[in-house]
Motif scaffolding. Sequence first.
Motif, mmCIF file in Angstrom:
data_model
loop_
_atom_site.group_PDB
_atom_site.id
_atom_site.type_symbol
_atom_site.label_atom_id
_atom_site.label_comp_id
_atom_site.label_asym_id
_atom_site.label_seq_id
_atom_site.Cartn_x
_atom_site.Cartn_y
_atom_site.Cartn_z
ATOM 1 N N TYR A 1 0.831 -1.209 0.000
ATOM 2 C CA TYR A 1 0.000 0.000 0.000
ATOM 3 C C TYR A 1 0.864 1.258 0.000
ATOM 4 C CZ TYR A 1 -3.798 -3.155 1.248
ATOM 5 O OH TYR A 1 -4.725 -4.173 1.248
ATOM 6 N N PRO A 2 1.753 1.427 -0.956
ATOM 7 C CA PRO A 2 2.664 2.573 -0.927
ATOM 8 C C PRO A 2 1.951 3.922 -0.940
ATOM 9 C CG PRO A 2 2.731 1.493 -3.068
ATOM 10 C CD PRO A 2 1.922 0.616 -2.153
ATOM 11 N N GLU A 3 0.798 3.981 -1.621
ATOM 12 C CA GLU A 3 0.054 5.244 -1.706
ATOM 13 C C GLU A 3 -0.642 5.594 -0.386
ATOM 14 O OE1 GLU A 3 -2.818 2.027 -2.253
ATOM 15 O OE2 GLU A 3 -0.815 2.339 -3.034
ATOM 16 N N ARG A 4 -0.831 4.619 0.499
ATOM 17 C CA ARG A 4 -1.502 4.851 1.784
ATOM 18 C C ARG A 4 -0.555 4.790 2.974
ATOM 19 N NH1 ARG A 4 -6.724 0.941 1.733
ATOM 20 N NH2 ARG A 4 -6.952 0.883 -0.510
ATOM 21 N N ALA A 5 0.671 4.378 2.779
ATOM 22 C CA ALA A 5 1.593 4.112 3.890
ATOM 23 C C ALA A 5 1.703 5.283 4.859
ATOM 24 C CB ALA A 5 2.960 3.718 3.356
ATOM 25 N N LYS A 6 1.893 6.459 4.342
ATOM 26 C CA LYS A 6 2.064 7.636 5.218
ATOM 27 C C LYS A 6 0.798 7.901 6.028
ATOM 28 C CE LYS A 6 3.639 12.396 5.081
ATOM 29 N NZ LYS A 6 4.105 13.509 4.242
ATOM 30 N N HIS A 7 -0.360 7.790 5.381
ATOM 31 C CA HIS A 7 -1.631 8.033 6.072
ATOM 32 C C HIS A 7 -1.889 6.970 7.145
ATOM 33 C CE1 HIS A 7 -5.668 9.407 6.779
ATOM 34 N NE2 HIS A 7 -6.189 8.262 6.363
ATOM 35 N N VAL A 8 -1.645 5.702 6.812
ATOM 36 C CA VAL A 8 -1.839 4.606 7.765
ATOM 37 C C VAL A 8 -0.970 4.826 9.003
ATOM 38 C CG1 VAL A 8 -1.480 2.132 8.170
ATOM 39 C CG2 VAL A 8 -2.524 2.909 6.021
ATOM 40 N N MET A 9 0.299 5.108 8.788
ATOM 41 C CA MET A 9 1.202 5.315 9.927
ATOM 42 C C MET A 9 0.825 6.556 10.724
ATOM 43 S SD MET A 9 2.888 2.625 10.109
ATOM 44 C CE MET A 9 3.733 3.154 11.602
ATOM 45 N N SER A 10 0.306 7.563 10.054
ATOM 46 C CA SER A 10 -0.143 8.763 10.755
ATOM 47 C C SER A 10 -1.301 8.425 11.701
ATOM 48 C CB SER A 10 -0.576 9.830 9.746
ATOM 49 O OG SER A 10 -1.147 10.933 10.413
ATOM 50 N N LEU A 11 -2.255 7.639 11.239
ATOM 51 C CA LEU A 11 -3.386 7.250 12.085
ATOM 52 C C LEU A 11 -2.925 6.377 13.250
ATOM 53 C CD1 LEU A 11 -6.080 6.537 9.354
ATOM 54 C CD2 LEU A 11 -6.025 8.460 10.964
ATOM 55 N N ILE A 12 -2.012 5.453 12.974
ATOM 56 C CA ILE A 12 -1.476 4.606 14.045
ATOM 57 C C ILE A 12 -0.765 5.469 15.085
ATOM 58 C CG2 ILE A 12 0.279 2.859 14.583
ATOM 59 C CD1 ILE A 12 -0.473 1.538 11.860
ATOM 60 N N ASN A 13 0.067 6.377 14.635
ATOM 61 C CA ASN A 13 0.800 7.253 15.552
ATOM 62 C C ASN A 13 -0.143 8.142 16.356
ATOM 63 O OD1 ASN A 13 3.576 7.709 13.241
ATOM 64 N ND2 ASN A 13 3.218 6.126 14.744
ATOM 65 N N GLN A 14 -1.218 8.617 15.724
ATOM 66 C CA GLN A 14 -2.201 9.435 16.445
ATOM 67 C C GLN A 14 -2.856 8.635 17.569
ATOM 68 O OE1 GLN A 14 -5.088 11.403 13.875
ATOM 69 N NE2 GLN A 14 -3.522 11.524 12.279
ATOM 70 N N ALA A 15 -3.063 7.355 17.329
ATOM 71 C CA ALA A 15 -3.713 6.501 18.330
ATOM 72 C C ALA A 15 -2.729 5.955 19.357
ATOM 73 C CB ALA A 15 -4.431 5.348 17.630
ATOM 74 N N ARG A 16 -1.443 6.188 19.140
ATOM 75 C CA ARG A 16 -0.410 5.657 20.031
ATOM 76 C C ARG A 16 0.445 6.762 20.653
ATOM 77 N NH1 ARG A 16 -2.563 0.887 20.857
ATOM 78 N NH2 ARG A 16 -2.655 -0.438 19.058
ATOM 79 N N GLY A 17 -0.142 7.917 20.831
ATOM 80 C CA GLY A 17 0.574 9.007 21.487
ATOM 81 C C GLY A 17 1.803 9.469 20.727
ATOM 82 N N GLY A 18 1.728 9.421 19.383
ATOM 83 C CA GLY A 18 2.833 9.890 18.556
ATOM 84 C C GLY A 18 3.876 8.822 18.260
ATOM 85 N N LYS A 19 3.658 7.603 18.761
ATOM 86 C CA LYS A 19 4.613 6.515 18.542
ATOM 87 C C LYS A 19 3.957 5.406 17.715
ATOM 88 C CE LYS A 19 4.801 6.134 22.968
ATOM 89 N NZ LYS A 19 5.029 5.695 24.334
ATOM 90 N N ASP A 20 4.781 4.453 17.284
ATOM 91 C CA ASP A 20 4.248 3.292 16.574
ATOM 92 C C ASP A 20 3.545 2.338 17.527
ATOM 93 O OD1 ASP A 20 5.333 4.280 14.243
ATOM 94 O OD2 ASP A 20 6.949 2.814 14.119
ATOM 95 N N TYR A 21 3.934 2.361 18.797
ATOM 96 C CA TYR A 21 3.382 1.410 19.758
ATOM 97 C C TYR A 21 3.404 1.997 21.155
ATOM 98 C CZ TYR A 21 2.681 -2.995 22.277
ATOM 99 O OH TYR A 21 2.198 -3.980 23.106
#
Length: 130
Positions: free
Chosen positions: A52-72
């Motif tokens: 999903y190269p076209e969505r990668a940045k957006h996906v990680m942004s949503l994950i980071n938003q839900a994880r206090g700015g981190k991946d986990y």
Amino acid sequence: MVAPVIPAITDHELEAILRAAREAGASCASYVLLRLPHEVKILFREWLQEHYPERAKHVMSLINQARGGKDYDSQFGIRMRGTGPYAELLRARFDVAVRKLGFADSSARHDLRTDLFRGPSAVSQLTLGF
């Protein structure tokens, strides 16, 4: 169990999965937002970029938003569901769907029967029958 819910990739399937589970006889439901501990985050980022190269940045942004700015975030009570606006939106969608579909309240605890418990016997080690 709807898991893992991947933002902007599988989250749109939440209600359909719950509906199918209910129709198949499930009586309670839960979900887990994608968790990316340790090496998993590296593997996931590679997979995401490849598929999903076209969505990668957006996906990680949503994950980071839900994880206090981190991946986990490994904090108990947070690691499975996340925090913040995206996590709250996901939680609200889940709550509406389980209520509409008639699932049991997943926060309700079952009464356990302790009268069926049997403690260990007086023999400390069983034989192998030789």
